[in-house]
Motif scaffolding. Structure first.
Motif, mmCIF file in Angstrom:
data_model
loop_
_atom_site.group_PDB
_atom_site.id
_atom_site.type_symbol
_atom_site.label_atom_id
_atom_site.label_comp_id
_atom_site.label_asym_id
_atom_site.label_seq_id
_atom_site.Cartn_x
_atom_site.Cartn_y
_atom_site.Cartn_z
ATOM 1 N N THR A 359 -22.526 -120.776 36.584
ATOM 2 C CA THR A 359 -23.656 -121.156 35.740
ATOM 3 C C THR A 359 -23.135 -121.948 34.544
ATOM 4 O OG1 THR A 359 -23.511 -119.006 34.635
ATOM 5 C CG2 THR A 359 -25.112 -119.216 36.393
ATOM 6 N N LYS A 363 -30.122 -122.770 30.858
ATOM 7 C CA LYS A 363 -31.130 -122.840 31.916
ATOM 8 C C LYS A 363 -30.624 -122.203 33.211
ATOM 9 C CE LYS A 363 -33.915 -126.128 34.584
ATOM 10 N NZ LYS A 363 -34.218 -127.574 34.835
ATOM 11 N N GLU A 364 -29.394 -122.530 33.604
ATOM 12 C CA GLU A 364 -28.848 -121.983 34.846
ATOM 13 C C GLU A 364 -28.623 -120.479 34.745
ATOM 14 O OE1 GLU A 364 -25.468 -124.070 36.358
ATOM 15 O OE2 GLU A 364 -26.403 -126.035 36.187
ATOM 16 N N GLY A 372 -25.071 -119.242 40.041
ATOM 17 C CA GLY A 372 -24.756 -120.598 39.640
ATOM 18 C C GLY A 372 -24.811 -121.615 40.764
ATOM 19 N N LYS A 373 -24.375 -122.820 40.416
ATOM 20 C CA LYS A 373 -24.377 -123.948 41.347
ATOM 21 C C LYS A 373 -22.955 -124.377 41.681
ATOM 22 C CE LYS A 373 -28.849 -125.911 39.965
ATOM 23 N NZ LYS A 373 -29.553 -127.163 39.596
ATOM 24 N N TYR A 440 -28.904 -123.068 43.960
ATOM 25 C CA TYR A 440 -28.313 -121.852 43.411
ATOM 26 C C TYR A 440 -27.821 -120.939 44.534
ATOM 27 C CZ TYR A 440 -30.293 -123.024 38.843
ATOM 28 O OH TYR A 440 -30.603 -123.643 37.655
#
Length: 555
Positions: A359, A363-364, A372-373, A440
């Motif tokens: 993250t 926002k994340e 996370g991404k 995500y």
């Protein structure tokens, strides 16, 4: 940067990163440029070139010892790294390709040692100072060190080595960092050379040595620079980062070296038994802005309503957590207790040189249940565990990873290496996950820990989340229990809150009302504490042994 396999840009979903042509996910973060693979370059030289290009202010502390208040400023830190490297060359005759075993708790000296050894092309193999003699013997067999770095307390655990043991808490080591003996001779290091041998947790089998190259670590820092570049302009002063994670673990190793690579301030807790109140006092006294911890620490903060009493944590901006998943109930409690703090979770493995998904930004961090991404330069895919087909967003399957972060392999274990790395370079994580339409990652459970009940798959994590949502339960773990009719049934180990009088049948009924019949908990045992390793992962093998050796309540 051109996408690998020449995927059409139009085939990549701009929200999830899913490529419909290849069935894989691509990182949507800024791509991180990497030096040509054939260029000789150690990760230390890569980092120092960035620090020279964008140097911290000379009055900025690189390292702070929270126990003594001692500070080492950046100019002194860089001098100590080079002076120590020259001393090791001159006094020990240590050279590129040699291996060094490190057996020490976190200290202000360890990051200096790490960067010195990396600049020399020496393979670093750090270990848990609490390791048993047999564990150390196994690790030394794997990394084959010529020298060890230890403390007065841990040195007796180390067998005879060619260059002996260097004591990190001795005047002699301090002299090696400050009194130059000879000139540092630059070493040619290939990016494909092994930089570190770190050890897998051993919770699913015999401990393995994970070979990570200079290229692996350069890729990590390149990704850090790419992501950090977005927010650096807004920063008015360097972050003050407290690492309460062991430096011998991939999480701690990566975090402590990364903070210094960014020109930020690294705070070390030092040796001694972990004390949560002392940790929070350090955050207050040193105005710590970034805190790296393992999940058990955050669980303690969330559950103990008095631990934060009297502590001014207003400086805290980000709390990073990795090593094991955090339960949603814990996250919800933390957000109530620390409403202005970003909770930055991450997913990674030792075999992937740490963080793969993470993250970034407030926002994340607010996405419920996500980890996370995808980080820069990584590819991922979700594979159907029955058919082997690549799956689209929101479909659960085994997570596979690919990129320049992926390990070289397991030391002296080709069989284990080929089992986890396929011929195309994809790392099979063994984790059941899905990636949603916004990119995500959501972790369902470990594939090996899924319970097979009457042909259905039951994820222990789902039941554990439900158990931990009860106020009269402080911790819980679910394991498979053999059953003649069903094959396996879910069994729960539960830690009751102090003073609670809840009964087994009440908990079983609570779960039964919220899940499908095959997911119901069939056995339950109260226990004083759930066994976990240093990173907070549940030691399920110990619980399974306990389950088979003791009678338990059954429904």
């Amino acid at each position: 940067m051109a996408l690998q396999n020449q995927d059409r840009t139009s085939a990549i979903d701009p929200n999830s990163g899913f490529c419909s042509d290849s069935g894989t996910f691509r990182s949507l973060r800024p791509q991180a440029p990497l030096p040509p693979e054939t260029t000789p370059l150690s990760v230390a030289d890569y980092v120092f070139s960035h620090l020279r290009a964008s140097p911290p202010h000379p009055s900025t502390a690189a390292l702070i010892d929270s126990a003594t208040g001692r500070r080492i400023l950046y100019p002194d830190f860089l001098r100590r790294v080079e002076t120590l490297a020259a001393s090791l060359q001159t006094t020990l005759g240590i050279s590129a390709g040699d291996s060094a075993f490190v057996l020490s708790p976190n200290s202000i000296h360890i990051p200096i040692l790490f960067y010195s050894l990396l600049s020399l092309g020496v393979v670093i193999s750090p270990s848990n100072p609490a390791s048993s003699d047999s564990e150390i013997s196994r690790q030394i067999q794997l990394c084959k060190p010529v020298v060890a770095f230890a403390t007065l307390e841990t040195a007796p655990k180390i067998p005879s080595l060619r260059y002996g043991v260097v004591l990190l808490d001795s005047p002699e080591f301090e002299s090696m960092m400050t009194n130059r003996i000879g000139e540092f001779r630059r070493v040619k290091v290939r990016q494909s050379d092994t930089a570190t041998i770190l050890y897998s947790s051993g919770t699913t089998g015999r401990v393995k040595g994970v070979e990570l190259t200079h290229r692996n670590w350069i890729s990590v820092f390149a990704g850090v620079y790419a992501v950090h570049g977005q927010s650096k302009a807004a920063a008015t002063s360097p972050a003050v980062a407290l690492c309460a994670v062991p430096y011998f673990h991939v999480y701690g190793f990566g975090y402590c070296t990364r903070v210094l690579a960014l020109g930020e301030i690294l705070v070390t807790m030092g040796k001694g038994r972990f004390d949560l109140r002392r940790l929070l006092r350090t955050v207050e006294e040193l105005r710590v802005s970034h805190l790296a911890v393992a999940p058990p620490v955050l669980v303690a903060i969330a559950k103990d309503i008095s631990v934060m009493d009297g502590c001014d944590l207003s400086s805290l901006e980000v709390v990073g957590c990795g090593g094991a998943p955090l339960r949603r109930s814990v996250i919800e409690q933390l957000r109530k207790r620390l409403p202005n703090v970003q909770l930055a979770q991450a997913y990674g493995l030792t075999e992937s040189t740490g963080r793969v998904f993470g993250t970034v930004g407030l926002k994340e961090s607010l996405v419920e249940g996500a980890t996370g991404k995808l980080m820069p330069n990584f590819q991922a895919k979700i594979v159907d565990i029955e058919t082997g087909a690549n799956l689209p967003p929101s479909m659960p399957g085994e997570l596979y990873l690919k990129g320049p972060f992926i390990m070289k392999g397991y030391v002296d274990d080709k069989k284990a290496t080929t089992e986890i790395l396929d011929s195309d370079g994809w790392l099979k994580t063994g984790d059941l996950c899905y990636i949603n339409n916004e990119g995500y990652l959501f972790i369902v459970d470990r594939l090996k820990e899924l319970i097979k009940c009457k042909g259905y798959q039951v994820a222990p994590a789902e039941l554990e989340h439900l158990l931990q949502s009860r106020l009269d339960i402080t911790d819980a773990a679910v394991v498979p229990y053999p059953d003649e009719e069903a094959g396996q049934v879910p069994m729960a180990f539960v830690v009751k809150r102090t003073g609670s009088v809840v009964h087994e049948s009440q908990i079983m009924d609570f779960i039964a009302k919220r899940v499908a019949p095959y997911k119901k908990i069939r056995k339950l045992k109260f226990i004083d504490a759930i066994p976990k390793n240093a990173q907070g992962k549940v030691l399920r093998r110990e619980l399974i042994k306990l389950a088979l050796s003791n009678p338990v309540s059954k429904l």
